[in-house]
Design a protein around this motif. Structure first.
Motif: not given
Length: 135
Positions: A94-98, A102-115
């Protein structure tokens, strides 16, 4: 002495590097019903965990609870992605995981989500974790 189907399935599971198994990987050893019966037995004995229809994962017994838990070092997220790959489903993070990778966010995706690209209607879950499918 003839080796049983169960022994052959156990040996193949032990040799494979993957943590995810589909019944079709064992069809050359015996009939579909017999293979499914062996996989169900291994699930009852807590050596495998069923993630969904026709998808099993390697398990180990928790020292704390005594229950079966995923043996994969990558947890549910890792086995869910392995399962998608084995099922031939095209997916991407997902965009959030990417953004996190890539270091653009510090929020760690918790749930297993894929596109998902294309069609996929199965549910993959383990305990309270469920793979969320985006489009």
């Amino acid at each position: 002495m003839a080796t049983t189907l169960r022994t052959k399935v156990e040996q193949r599971i032990a040799r494979k590097k993957s943590d995810v198994f589909l019944p079709k990987e064992f069809r050359d050893l015996g009939g579909n019903d017999q293979v499914l019966r062996v996989l169900r037995e291994l699930t009852r004995e807590r050596r495998l965990v069923r993630l969904g229809y026709g998808v099993y994962a390697r398990a180990k017994i928790s020292k704390i609870s005594g229950r079966a838990m995923l043996a994969s070092p990558n947890g549910f997220n890792g086995v869910a992605r392995q399962a998608l790959n084995k099922l031939g489903v095209k997916w991407e993070p997902t965009d959030a995981e990417r953004a996190y990778n890539e270091g653009r966010s510090t929020q760690i995706p918790v749930n297993a989500v894929v596109n998902i690209k294309g069609r996929f209607s199965r549910q993959l879950r383990y305990g309270t974790s469920e793979l969320v499918l985006g489009r």
